[in-house]
Design a protein around this motif. Structure first.
Motif, PDB file in Angstrom:
ATOM      1  N   GLN A 126       0.839  -1.199   0.000  1.00 14.92           N
ATOM      2  CA  GLN A 126       0.000   0.000   0.000  1.00 14.92           C
ATOM      3  C   GLN A 126       0.878   1.254   0.000  1.00 14.92           C
ATOM      4  O   GLN A 126       1.980   1.228   0.544  1.00 14.92           O
ATOM      5  CB  GLN A 126      -0.893   0.003   1.246  1.00 14.92           C
ATOM      6  N   PHE A 143      -4.096   7.450  -2.039  1.00 19.58           N
ATOM      7  CA  PHE A 143      -3.899   6.093  -1.523  1.00 19.58           C
ATOM      8  C   PHE A 143      -3.830   5.073  -2.668  1.00 19.58           C
ATOM      9  O   PHE A 143      -4.389   5.289  -3.753  1.00 19.58           O
ATOM     10  CB  PHE A 143      -5.063   5.715  -0.595  1.00 19.58           C
ATOM     11  N   ASP A 145      -3.437   0.514  -3.241  1.00 18.34           N
ATOM     12  CA  ASP A 145      -3.263  -0.845  -2.699  1.00 18.34           C
ATOM     13  C   ASP A 145      -3.041  -1.787  -3.876  1.00 18.34           C
ATOM     14  O   ASP A 145      -3.912  -1.935  -4.739  1.00 18.34           O
ATOM     15  CB  ASP A 145      -4.523  -1.232  -1.914  1.00 18.34           C
ATOM     16  N   HIS A 157     -10.575   1.046  -2.617  1.00 13.39           N
ATOM     17  CA  HIS A 157      -9.919   2.333  -2.382  1.00 13.39           C
ATOM     18  C   HIS A 157     -10.833   3.364  -1.711  1.00 13.39           C
ATOM     19  O   HIS A 157     -10.352   4.347  -1.165  1.00 13.39           O
ATOM     20  CB  HIS A 157      -9.330   2.864  -3.699  1.00 13.39           C
ATOM     21  N   CYS A 160      -9.945   3.453   2.080  1.00 13.97           N
ATOM     22  CA  CYS A 160      -8.637   3.916   2.580  1.00 13.97           C
ATOM     23  C   CYS A 160      -8.774   5.116   3.516  1.00 13.97           C
ATOM     24  O   CYS A 160      -8.359   5.072   4.681  1.00 13.97           O
ATOM     25  CB  CYS A 160      -7.709   4.289   1.422  1.00 13.97           C
TER      26      CYS A 160
END
Lengths: 179, 179
Positions: A126, A143, A145, A157, A160
């Motif tokens: 991440q 963010f 991942d 997402h 996040c």
């Protein structure tokens, strides 16, 4: 207020469950994260260490984790600079945790009964990328991942930022620099 | 052969127990390790990450650990170079492991019952320094163990190399690079 609080928790819970299901069933097609457009930063594995931690998911496995930071992030961590400056990037690397019989055998001599656990395999990575203008709506952070170098989907997402809100007083960053 | 094997195990065991007692009771006076003369390498906390692991000592606490390497060591790890070239240095940082109630609260939403553990405080730092001539008698490695920036005593350092002998086929290094 109570009703709003309950609704918020319900929304986050549902989002979490949906995200988990989506994460298990499919990935987005691109090479950047949905919503934020964050790609895997080149050379992130060579960044400096912020800290390590461990997670035991109830019935869903065990992880050893490390958080790394680029030069801007590490400088901010060391100096206690908040909020983090634009350009700061944090990587969270998650591996499975497995027992090490080889280590246990050796450690058993000075410390009988010691249990050693080491890294098994990579689970996901991440990233948090600071850009106070681009990501103004989410505390200045983008963010991402990635699993097998592919970004998770939009539903994942969406979870996040809500999960990072409780760490608002540390600029949404949970990890603290390990001295 | 059996008798020699037994003797070796007995010697290592006694050395381990003695070292542990010595470690608990006192430190050497200098700023370099006994036997090997290894000082704390400047800037080691900024080295790159090799791997992380975890130890549960039977009745003696729980640790999260990270291994860092200088540029020479990291290059060798990535390229699978054995033996490690002279100048390679490895740091093993050991911290106490503590539960994080704050993390658990947040993680409980997507993953109910998750247990998160983070770093508590620094316990000790160990180093391996490669110099194939200077340390020819111990596989080419010099060892050091520092607590509160003070090296452990001679008895402690007598246990370093015997414990690393089982990893001889990996040039006495247990840690493997985490990808």
């Amino acid at each position: 207020m109570k009703r709003i609080g309950f609704l918020l928790i319900a929304v986050v819970t549902v989002a979490g469950i949906v995200a988990h299901m989506a994460h298990a069933s499919g990935q987005s097609d691109g090479d950047s994260s949905p919503i934020y457009g964050v790609k895997i930063p080149a050379g992130y594995r060579d960044w400096q260490l912020i800290a390590v931690n461990q997670l035991l998911f109830a019935g869903k496995g065990e992880q050893l984790r490390a958080q790394l930071g680029n030069d801007i992030a590490i400088k901010a961590f060391k100096e206690g600079t908040l909020p983090f400056p634009d350009g700061a990037m944090i990587a969270a690397i998650h591996w499975t945790r497995v027992p090490s019989e080889a280590n246990n055998k050796v450690l058993d001599v000075p410390s009988p009964g010691t249990q050693s656990f080491v890294i098994g395999s990579l689970v996901n990575v991440q990233f948090m990328v600071k850009d106070s203008k681009k990501y103004a709506a989410t505390g200045g952070w983008g963010f991402a991942d990635f699993t097998d170098e592919k970004p998770g989907d939009k539903a994942l997402h969406e979870t996040c930022f809500p999960c990072h809100v409780p760490a608002k007083d540390r600029d949404y960053v949970y990890t603290q620099y390990a001295r």
